[in-house]
Design a protein around this motif. Sequence first.
Motif, short mmCIF file in Angstrom:
data_model
loop_
_atom_site.label_atom_id
_atom_site.label_comp_id
_atom_site.label_asym_id
_atom_site.label_seq_id
_atom_site.Cartn_x
_atom_site.Cartn_y
_atom_site.Cartn_z
N ALA A 13 17.93 -6.94 -17.01
CA ALA A 13 17.76 -8.35 -17.39
C ALA A 13 17.94 -8.51 -18.89
N TYR A 18 15.08 -13.56 -20.54
CA TYR A 18 13.95 -13.37 -19.64
C TYR A 18 12.85 -12.54 -20.30
N THR A 20 8.68 -10.85 -19.16
CA THR A 20 7.55 -10.78 -18.24
C THR A 20 6.36 -11.52 -18.85
N ALA A 36 11.56 -17.36 -12.82
CA ALA A 36 13.00 -17.57 -12.89
C ALA A 36 13.78 -16.43 -12.25
N ALA A 37 13.19 -15.23 -12.20
CA ALA A 37 13.88 -14.07 -11.64
C ALA A 37 12.85 -13.01 -11.30
N LEU A 50 9.90 -12.56 -13.78
CA LEU A 50 10.49 -12.85 -15.08
C LEU A 50 10.50 -14.36 -15.30
N TYR A 51 10.22 -14.75 -16.54
CA TYR A 51 10.18 -16.16 -16.91
C TYR A 51 11.22 -16.40 -17.99
N LEU A 52 11.68 -17.63 -18.09
CA LEU A 52 12.65 -17.99 -19.12
C LEU A 52 11.95 -18.13 -20.46
N ARG A 53 12.49 -17.46 -21.47
CA ARG A 53 11.89 -17.53 -22.80
C ARG A 53 11.97 -18.94 -23.38
#
Length: 110
Positions: A13, A18, A20, A36-37, A50-53
Amino acid sequence: MTGGLPVFAWNQADRRIYATRRQLAAERLSPGGPVAARLVWRKGKREAHLYLRRQAKPKRLMTWPQIEALAKALAARRFCPDCRRDVGYCLPRRYGHCFDCHTSSASERS
């Protein structure tokens, strides 16, 4: 893709996009949106979200009353009910008293 979410293997990733929850917390951020993933490793036995920054938000700071309440709660966990003193560490729930009281009661039993 699983359930509409992209799935990445370990180190696949893009770290600029992305992160954590722990990576965000280390930067004093919290996830600002849904997952997001997924990150999958150890042949699918382990996974992380995973989250979007770009959606991350600053963490909320504790208020003074919250800080004081937390300090009181932690102080109560350091107080030994047997010897009635602050032992300087959180008492193990397993024993319910400090190590000194535990070892003295163990030696009395034997």
